[in-house]
Design a protein around this motif. Structure first.
Motif, PDB file in Angstrom:
ATOM      1  N   MET A  46       1.018  -1.511   0.005  1.00  0.00           N
ATOM      2  CA  MET A  46       0.016   0.027  -0.114  1.00  0.00           C
ATOM      3  C   MET A  46       0.871   1.174   0.172  1.00  0.00           C
ATOM      4  SD  MET A  46      -2.950  -0.702   2.334  1.00  0.00           S
ATOM      5  CE  MET A  46      -3.548  -2.456   2.918  1.00  0.00           C
ATOM      6  N   MET A  47       2.249   1.133   0.098  1.00  0.00           N
ATOM      7  CA  MET A  47       3.078   2.363   0.190  1.00  0.00           C
ATOM      8  C   MET A  47       3.209   2.885  -1.154  1.00  0.00           C
ATOM      9  SD  MET A  47       6.151   1.218   2.865  1.00  0.00           S
ATOM     10  CE  MET A  47       6.682   0.169   1.962  1.00  0.00           C
ATOM     11  N   ASP A  48       3.606   4.065  -1.227  1.00  0.00           N
ATOM     12  CA  ASP A  48       3.807   4.763  -2.439  1.00  0.00           C
ATOM     13  C   ASP A  48       5.156   3.898  -3.095  1.00  0.00           C
ATOM     14  OD1 ASP A  48       6.380   6.515  -2.060  1.00  0.00           O
ATOM     15  OD2 ASP A  48       4.976   7.027  -0.562  1.00  0.00           O
ATOM     16  N   LEU A  49       5.234   4.033  -4.429  1.00  0.00           N
ATOM     17  CA  LEU A  49       6.596   3.144  -4.755  1.00  0.00           C
ATOM     18  C   LEU A  49       7.940   3.733  -4.429  1.00  0.00           C
ATOM     19  CD1 LEU A  49       5.569   2.898  -8.917  1.00  0.00           C
ATOM     20  CD2 LEU A  49       5.258   1.328  -6.921  1.00  0.00           C
ATOM     21  N   GLU A  50       8.156   4.953  -4.458  1.00  0.00           N
ATOM     22  CA  GLU A  50       9.329   5.507  -3.786  1.00  0.00           C
ATOM     23  C   GLU A  50       9.686   4.961  -2.578  1.00  0.00           C
ATOM     24  OE1 GLU A  50      11.087   9.678  -2.467  1.00  0.00           O
ATOM     25  OE2 GLU A  50       9.609   9.654  -3.960  1.00  0.00           O
ATOM     26  N   SER A  51       8.545   4.864  -1.567  1.00  0.00           N
ATOM     27  CA  SER A  51       8.810   4.295  -0.214  1.00  0.00           C
ATOM     28  C   SER A  51       8.988   2.764  -0.222  1.00  0.00           C
ATOM     29  CB  SER A  51       7.593   4.417   0.753  1.00  0.00           C
ATOM     30  OG  SER A  51       7.298   5.718   0.784  1.00  0.00           O
ATOM     31  N   GLN A  52       8.324   1.947  -1.389  1.00  0.00           N
ATOM     32  CA  GLN A  52       8.715   0.756  -1.309  1.00  0.00           C
ATOM     33  C   GLN A  52      10.105   0.313  -1.862  1.00  0.00           C
ATOM     34  OE1 GLN A  52       5.959  -1.571  -3.832  1.00  0.00           O
ATOM     35  NE2 GLN A  52       4.289  -0.360  -2.987  1.00  0.00           N
ATOM     36  N   SER A  53      10.666   1.368  -2.776  1.00  0.00           N
ATOM     37  CA  SER A  53      11.949   1.098  -3.642  1.00  0.00           C
ATOM     38  C   SER A  53      12.868   1.477  -2.252  1.00  0.00           C
ATOM     39  CB  SER A  53      11.978   2.314  -4.316  1.00  0.00           C
ATOM     40  OG  SER A  53      13.490   2.114  -5.127  1.00  0.00           O
ATOM     41  N   SER A  54      12.974   2.546  -1.374  1.00  0.00           N
ATOM     42  CA  SER A  54      13.519   2.886  -0.468  1.00  0.00           C
ATOM     43  C   SER A  54      13.750   1.636   0.601  1.00  0.00           C
ATOM     44  CB  SER A  54      13.057   3.960   0.409  1.00  0.00           C
ATOM     45  OG  SER A  54      13.801   4.386   1.654  1.00  0.00           O
ATOM     46  N   LEU A  55      12.651   1.293   0.917  1.00  0.00           N
ATOM     47  CA  LEU A  55      12.615  -0.151   1.759  1.00  0.00           C
ATOM     48  C   LEU A  55      13.221  -1.368   1.261  1.00  0.00           C
ATOM     49  CD1 LEU A  55      11.617  -1.292   4.557  1.00  0.00           C
ATOM     50  CD2 LEU A  55       9.524  -2.154   3.244  1.00  0.00           C
ATOM     51  N   CYS A  56      13.055  -1.548   0.064  1.00  0.00           N
ATOM     52  CA  CYS A  56      14.134  -2.614  -0.636  1.00  0.00           C
ATOM     53  C   CYS A  56      15.593  -2.389  -0.389  1.00  0.00           C
ATOM     54  CB  CYS A  56      13.392  -2.756  -2.106  1.00  0.00           C
ATOM     55  SG  CYS A  56      11.688  -3.332  -2.213  1.00  0.00           S
ATOM     56  N   SER A  57      15.884  -1.057  -0.749  1.00  0.00           N
ATOM     57  CA  SER A  57      17.332  -0.802  -0.792  1.00  0.00           C
ATOM     58  C   SER A  57      17.663  -1.027   0.910  1.00  0.00           C
ATOM     59  CB  SER A  57      17.588   0.673  -0.963  1.00  0.00           C
ATOM     60  OG  SER A  57      17.183   1.136  -2.397  1.00  0.00           O
ATOM     61  N   GLN A  58      16.789  -0.720   1.721  1.00  0.00           N
ATOM     62  CA  GLN A  58      17.403  -0.795   3.213  1.00  0.00           C
ATOM     63  C   GLN A  58      17.443  -2.548   3.579  1.00  0.00           C
ATOM     64  OE1 GLN A  58      16.073   1.582   6.214  1.00  0.00           O
ATOM     65  NE2 GLN A  58      15.225   2.992   4.951  1.00  0.00           N
ATOM     66  N   PHE A  59      16.623  -3.286   2.806  1.00  0.00           N
ATOM     67  CA  PHE A  59      16.675  -4.620   2.828  1.00  0.00           C
ATOM     68  C   PHE A  59      17.941  -5.308   2.523  1.00  0.00           C
ATOM     69  CE2 PHE A  59      11.837  -5.403   2.357  1.00  0.00           C
ATOM     70  CZ  PHE A  59      11.636  -5.004   3.875  1.00  0.00           C
ATOM     71  N   LYS A  60      18.751  -4.773   1.200  1.00  0.00           N
ATOM     72  CA  LYS A  60      19.662  -5.192   0.647  1.00  0.00           C
ATOM     73  C   LYS A  60      20.889  -4.664   1.601  1.00  0.00           C
ATOM     74  CE  LYS A  60      18.227  -5.284  -4.005  1.00  0.00           C
ATOM     75  NZ  LYS A  60      18.200  -6.600  -4.209  1.00  0.00           N
ATOM     76  N   SER A  61      20.753  -3.571   2.233  1.00  0.00           N
ATOM     77  CA  SER A  61      22.000  -3.055   3.131  1.00  0.00           C
ATOM     78  C   SER A  61      21.913  -4.067   4.414  1.00  0.00           C
ATOM     79  CB  SER A  61      21.930  -1.547   3.565  1.00  0.00           C
ATOM     80  OG  SER A  61      21.773  -0.798   2.490  1.00  0.00           O
ATOM     81  N   ILE A  62      20.785  -4.135   4.972  1.00  0.00           N
ATOM     82  CA  ILE A  62      20.579  -4.937   6.317  1.00  0.00           C
ATOM     83  C   ILE A  62      21.058  -6.747   5.889  1.00  0.00           C
ATOM     84  CG2 ILE A  62      19.054  -5.995   7.708  1.00  0.00           C
ATOM     85  CD1 ILE A  62      17.389  -3.484   7.465  1.00  0.00           C
ATOM     86  N   ALA A  63      20.907  -7.034   4.574  1.00  0.00           N
ATOM     87  CA  ALA A  63      21.192  -8.418   4.185  1.00  0.00           C
ATOM     88  C   ALA A  63      22.803  -8.559   4.759  1.00  0.00           C
ATOM     89  CB  ALA A  63      20.810  -8.537   2.854  1.00  0.00           C
ATOM     90  N   MET A  64      23.475  -7.725   4.452  1.00  0.00           N
ATOM     91  CA  MET A  64      25.118  -7.922   4.637  1.00  0.00           C
ATOM     92  C   MET A  64      25.392  -8.200   5.941  1.00  0.00           C
ATOM     93  SD  MET A  64      26.739  -4.853   1.873  1.00  0.00           S
ATOM     94  CE  MET A  64      25.575  -3.582   2.423  1.00  0.00           C
ATOM     95  N   GLU A  65      24.458  -8.086   6.858  1.00  0.00           N
ATOM     96  CA  GLU A  65      24.745  -8.194   8.222  1.00  0.00           C
ATOM     97  C   GLU A  65      24.308  -9.853   8.535  1.00  0.00           C
ATOM     98  OE1 GLU A  65      22.251  -5.651  10.807  1.00  0.00           O
ATOM     99  OE2 GLU A  65      22.987  -4.077   9.497  1.00  0.00           O
ATOM    100  N   TYR A  66      23.855 -10.428   7.608  1.00  0.00           N
ATOM    101  CA  TYR A  66      23.448 -12.040   7.958  1.00  0.00           C
ATOM    102  C   TYR A  66      24.344 -12.767   6.984  1.00  0.00           C
ATOM    103  CZ  TYR A  66      19.136 -10.310  10.232  1.00  0.00           C
ATOM    104  OH  TYR A  66      18.522  -9.585  11.047  1.00  0.00           O
ATOM    105  N   SER A  67      24.257 -13.926   7.091  1.00  0.00           N
ATOM    106  CA  SER A  67      24.905 -14.868   6.277  1.00  0.00           C
ATOM    107  C   SER A  67      24.543 -16.070   5.685  1.00  0.00           C
ATOM    108  CB  SER A  67      26.386 -15.511   7.066  1.00  0.00           C
ATOM    109  OG  SER A  67      25.650 -16.382   7.876  1.00  0.00           O
ATOM    110  N   ASP A  68      24.784 -16.647   4.444  1.00  0.00           N
ATOM    111  CA  ASP A  68      24.391 -17.686   3.910  1.00  0.00           C
ATOM    112  C   ASP A  68      22.689 -17.493   3.292  1.00  0.00           C
ATOM    113  OD1 ASP A  68      26.700 -18.994   3.992  1.00  0.00           O
ATOM    114  OD2 ASP A  68      26.207 -19.711   5.904  1.00  0.00           O
ATOM    115  N   GLU A  69      21.917 -18.554   3.760  1.00  0.00           N
ATOM    116  CA  GLU A  69      20.568 -18.524   3.390  1.00  0.00           C
ATOM    117  C   GLU A  69      19.901 -17.325   3.903  1.00  0.00           C
ATOM    118  OE1 GLU A  69      16.646 -21.749   3.206  1.00  0.00           O
ATOM    119  OE2 GLU A  69      18.687 -22.194   4.548  1.00  0.00           O
ATOM    120  N   GLN A  70      19.996 -16.902   5.239  1.00  0.00           N
ATOM    121  CA  GLN A  70      19.462 -15.677   5.778  1.00  0.00           C
ATOM    122  C   GLN A  70      19.626 -14.306   4.807  1.00  0.00           C
ATOM    123  OE1 GLN A  70      19.637 -15.677  10.117  1.00  0.00           O
ATOM    124  NE2 GLN A  70      18.030 -17.218  10.263  1.00  0.00           N
ATOM    125  N   ALA A  71      20.890 -14.329   4.509  1.00  0.00           N
ATOM    126  CA  ALA A  71      21.509 -13.141   3.854  1.00  0.00           C
ATOM    127  C   ALA A  71      20.736 -13.136   2.415  1.00  0.00           C
ATOM    128  CB  ALA A  71      23.016 -13.120   3.567  1.00  0.00           C
TER     129      ALA A  71
END
Length: 86
Positions: A46-71
């Motif tokens: 339901m978020m606007d596309l810009e907010s969705q894109s920003s959130l996806c970028s943050q997911f990619k940054s956070i992924a670096m804190e995990y390893s393997d399957e969770q990353a």
């Protein structure tokens, strides 16, 4: 919403999604986990596309804190939640 709050909200979403995706069947019913992830996806879509894109970028940054399957899961979370429009 401030950037700091955005980061905390993104991290909370990641932690919830990891819990639902990776918890053993005796901890979380698999059907209930899928339903909760679908509800989360529906709400976030339901978020606007810009907010969705920003959130996806943050997911990619956070992924670096995990390893393997969770990353890999966290990195693809935007797609899993239907936030990436092709």
């Amino acid at each position: 919403m401030s950037r700091e709050i955005d980061q905390h909200v993104a991290r909370a979403i990641v932690e919830l999604a990891i819990f639902l995706e990776f918890s053993a069947d005796d901890v979380v019913d698999p059907d209930a986990a899928i339903q909760r992830l679908e509800q989360l996806a529906s709400t976030l879509q339901m978020m606007d596309l810009e907010s969705q894109s920003s959130l996806c970028s943050q997911f990619k940054s956070i992924a670096m804190e995990y390893s393997d399957e969770q990353a890999r899961f966290v990195e693809s979370l935007g797609d899993v939640l239907g936030l990436i429009k092709e």
